[in-house]
Design an enzyme around this catalytic site. Structure first.
Site, PDB file in Angstrom:
ATOM      1  CD  GLN A 131      12.140 -19.914  24.550  1.00 58.49           C
ATOM      2  OE1 GLN A 131      12.566 -18.679  24.318  1.00 58.49           O
ATOM      3  NE2 GLN A 131      12.482 -20.817  23.686  1.00 58.49           N
ATOM      4  CD  GLN A 167      15.307  -8.941  26.776  1.00 60.05           C
ATOM      5  OE1 GLN A 167      15.431  -9.668  25.969  1.00 60.05           O
ATOM      6  NE2 GLN A 167      14.201  -8.993  27.562  1.00 60.05           N
ATOM      7  NE  ARG A 216      13.756 -11.288  23.045  1.00 60.74           N
ATOM      8  CZ  ARG A 216      13.789 -12.228  23.861  1.00 60.74           C
ATOM      9  NH1 ARG A 216      13.062 -13.565  23.715  1.00 60.74           N
ATOM     10  NH2 ARG A 216      14.496 -12.064  24.873  1.00 60.74           N
ATOM     11  CG  HIS A 265      19.280 -13.488  27.961  1.00 62.51           C
ATOM     12  ND1 HIS A 265      18.653 -12.265  27.872  1.00 62.51           N
ATOM     13  CD2 HIS A 265      18.149 -14.271  28.109  1.00 62.51           C
ATOM     14  CE1 HIS A 265      17.359 -12.389  27.892  1.00 62.51           C
ATOM     15  NE2 HIS A 265      17.059 -13.599  27.903  1.00 62.51           N
ATOM     16  CB  SER A 312      13.737 -13.540  29.038  1.00 61.48           C
ATOM     17  OG  SER A 312      14.356 -13.737  27.738  1.00 61.48           O
ATOM     18  CG  LEU A 313       8.778 -13.655  25.053  1.00 57.28           C
ATOM     19  CD1 LEU A 313       9.189 -13.321  23.577  1.00 57.28           C
ATOM     20  CD2 LEU A 313       7.638 -14.661  25.285  1.00 57.28           C
TER      21      LEU A 313
END
Length: 290
Positions: free
Chosen positions: A10, A237, A113, A188, A88-89
């Site tokens: 993202q 995560q 998610r 996160h 991340s993603l």
């Protein structure tokens, strides 16, 4: 020569991304499959309003779909990869590239998610550029409710937590620049715990296979091909830190000589060039790049 593929998350999205991919048979099929799963068109979102595309609910599925199509096109052209990692993603795209799950399984996970993360309100994230790392680490240790969310490089991190705690840290740590991120929650960080518990239910049901190539995970940048390990790391995560700086440092240790950033933008490529000057870095984000 060993090659790694890395996948942005993202923040790398851009209006127009992936549109040219719809002209390929692979892309056309994937966009149609995605529409059936999501109930809305990724292509329409990618060609629409920038503010809409930047909403977590849309950004994450759009990035996953576009990156998955690029992966399929690379493989269709006979491109080989020795190691994968995603920011991340982007870790979902990396797992798809490693054939840990199929396209639909990955997209269903990303859809859920994105829904849970966009519902998580009340947190704050700020990117910090050029700072004293010791001072930063001391402040994080001393202030409750703020964590290092993304350790992107020596000189670029993202902190995440309650607005009060984030503001307190920003007032105590001297930085060249501090930029508040346009996100709905404290991603996160432990503030995502409730969302992570809900997400785990879907994740546990998902079918994971042994990875075809090793994956460096966000929460643990040591290579693994184990389906159990990779799923466990993905479970952590949402609340865990993105240890991207360590992932980059692991690339030369794994004898990687070439890195290809697969997806829109060149953020990861720029970070890797500075962290690993001896590694050759390129990127593929559109048909032109092939």
């Amino acid at each position: 020569m060993k090659t790694a593929w890395v996948f942005p998350g993202q923040g790398s999205q851009a209006v127009g991304m992936g549109v040219d991919l719809a002209t390929t048979p692979i892309g056309k099929d994937r966009f149609e499959e995605a529409k059936d799963i999501l109930g809305w068109s990724v292509l329409d979102r990618c060609q629409g309003d920038e503010t809409e595309l930047a909403k977590t609910l849309y950004t994450q599925p759009c990035l996953y779909v576009v990156e998955s199509i690029l992966i399929d096109l690379l493989k269709d052209k006979g491109q080989k990869v020795d190691l994968v990692a995603g920011h991340s993603l982007g870790e979902y795209s990396a797992l798809y590239a490693a054939e840990v799950f199929d396209f639909a399984t990955g997209l269903r996970l990303v859809k859920r998610r994105s829904e849970l993360m966009s519902e998580s309100a009340g947190g704050k994230m700020v990117a910090l550029m050029k700072f004293d790392r010791c001072q930063l680490e001391e402040a994080i240790a001393a202030i409750p409710d703020v964590v290092l969310a993304n350790d992107n490089s020596d000189q670029q991190v993202v902190i995440s937590g309650s607005p009060e705690a984030v503001d307190q840290l920003c007032s105590q740590v001297k930085t060249k620049r501090a930029i508040e991120l346009k996100v709905s929650g404290a991603f996160h960080s432990p503030m995502m715990a409730q969302a992570a518990v809900k997400f785990k239910e879907l994740l546990e049901e998902a079918d994971f296979s042994e990875a075809k190539v090793p994956v460096l995970s966000n929460v643990d940048p040591t290579p693994s091909t184990s389906a159990t390990v990779l799923k466990d790391r993905l479970t952590q995560q949402m609340t865990g830190s993105v240890r991207w700086r360590e992932i980059m440092l692991a690339l030369p240790q794994q004898e990687i000589t070439q890195v290809l950033e697969v997806g829109p933008g060149k953020v990861l490529a720029g970070l890797i060039k500075r962290a690993c000057p001896n590694v050759e870095v390129s990127n593929v984000g559109s048909l032109n790049d092939f």
